[in-house]
Design an enzyme around this catalytic site. Structure first.
Site, PDB file in Angstrom:
ATOM      1  N   SER A 132       0.852  -1.182   0.000  1.00 30.34           N
ATOM      2  CA  SER A 132       0.000   0.000   0.000  1.00 30.34           C
ATOM      3  C   SER A 132       0.891   1.236   0.000  1.00 30.34           C
ATOM      4  CB  SER A 132      -0.892   0.019   1.248  1.00 30.34           C
ATOM      5  OG  SER A 132      -1.533   1.277   1.411  1.00 30.34           O
ATOM      6  N   TYR A 143      -2.240  -0.998  10.031  1.00 32.85           N
ATOM      7  CA  TYR A 143      -2.294  -1.218   8.584  1.00 32.85           C
ATOM      8  C   TYR A 143      -0.995  -0.738   7.943  1.00 32.85           C
ATOM      9  CZ  TYR A 143      -3.906  -1.186   3.764  1.00 32.85           C
ATOM     10  OH  TYR A 143      -4.022  -1.420   2.417  1.00 32.85           O
TER      11      TYR A 143
END
Length: 267
Positions: free
Chosen positions: A156, A179
């Site tokens: 990401s 995350y």
């Protein structure tokens, strides 16, 4: 010298895609199947796994396998590569696409940092990082045997840069530390594996930017304004990057993190 068509041809190879019945995972399965690969769809929901596997087999005339696996189940994870090899004949490509997105019912996810829970942190790292480690490790003998083994991890942009929290103001959305840490760890694991598994196995990473999926309009508008391409990404935007890294188009590429983010990280 091979033609471009020959370099991108995956006929006779087999790909295992985690999260293969999800949004991006489905696009990845389609891209590799269209290039000729047999597909093993691994996901947590049995009905979606089997539906996806059946649809791919019918559409692309390839062999498929559906695997229902919870990525917190280590025994099931490490058993998957051998099942793929036994059922489909080989294992040449592994795509780690599944990700923890806070739907497990745990608290302390999309909250201010002081309220983010250690339990949820651990759950995110278990799915986004530890499961990838275990799966790649179990797949390594088969990928090495393949002669053109390729691992593609899905990271990401927030595993590379810090979040712009102003994007989320006035919405129910957020950007948890777990995350970012798990995706950053996956990117570094990619580099580590690339140097240790070479020359038999290539290991690369794709880091998508924001994918349009019906988010709050305030967030979407801010995101578009913040992005050089002036739009959010789509699942289709990820297909070319995946096919490139999975095939012989990138035969001399390993240890790389390809940011598919509309220029988000170029500012």
């Amino acid at each position: 010298m091979k033609s471009i068509k020959q370099l991108m041809d995956l006929t006779g190879r087999t790909a295992l895609i985690t999260g293969g019945a999800g949004y991006i995972g489905t696009a990845f399965c389609e891209a590799l199947a269209e290039a000729g690969a047999n597909i093993a769809v691994l996901d947590i929901a049995t009905d979606r796994v089997q539906e996806s596997a059946s649809k791919l087999a019918a559409t692309y005339s390839i062999k498929t396998l559906g695997l229902t696996v919870n990525l917190s189940d280590e025994a099931a994870i490490v058993a998957a590569p051998k099942k793929v090899k036994d059922e489909l004949g080989s294992l040449d490509i592994v795509v780690n696409c599944a990700a923890f997105v806070g739907t497990s019912g745990l608290t302390g996810w999309v909250t201010p940092f002081e309220e983010q829970s250690v339990a949820t942190w651990r759950a995110a790292l278990e799915t986004n990082l530890t499961a990838c480690f275990a799966l790649i490790q179990a797949a390594t003998p088969f990928l090495r045997e393949s002669g053109h083994g390729s691992v593609i991890n899905i990271g990401s942009t927030y595993g590379v840069v810090g979040p712009d929290m102003s994007l989320y103001e006035g919405t129910a959305m957020g950007n948890p530390a777990a995350y970012a840490a798990s995706k950053g760890g996956l990117t570094q694991l990619t580099r580590w594996l690339a140097t240790t598994l070479a020359p038999n196995i290539r290991v690369n990473c794709i880091s998508p930017g924001g994918i349009a999926r019906g988010q709050d309009e305030k967030f979407v508008n801010r995101y578009k304004e913040r992005t050089p391409m002036k739009r959010m990404g789509t699942e289709e935007d990820m297909k070319g990057a995946l096919l490139y890294l999975a095939s012989d188009l990138s035969a001399y590429v390993t240890g790389q993190n390809l940011l598919v983010d509309g220029g988000w990280t170029a500012w």
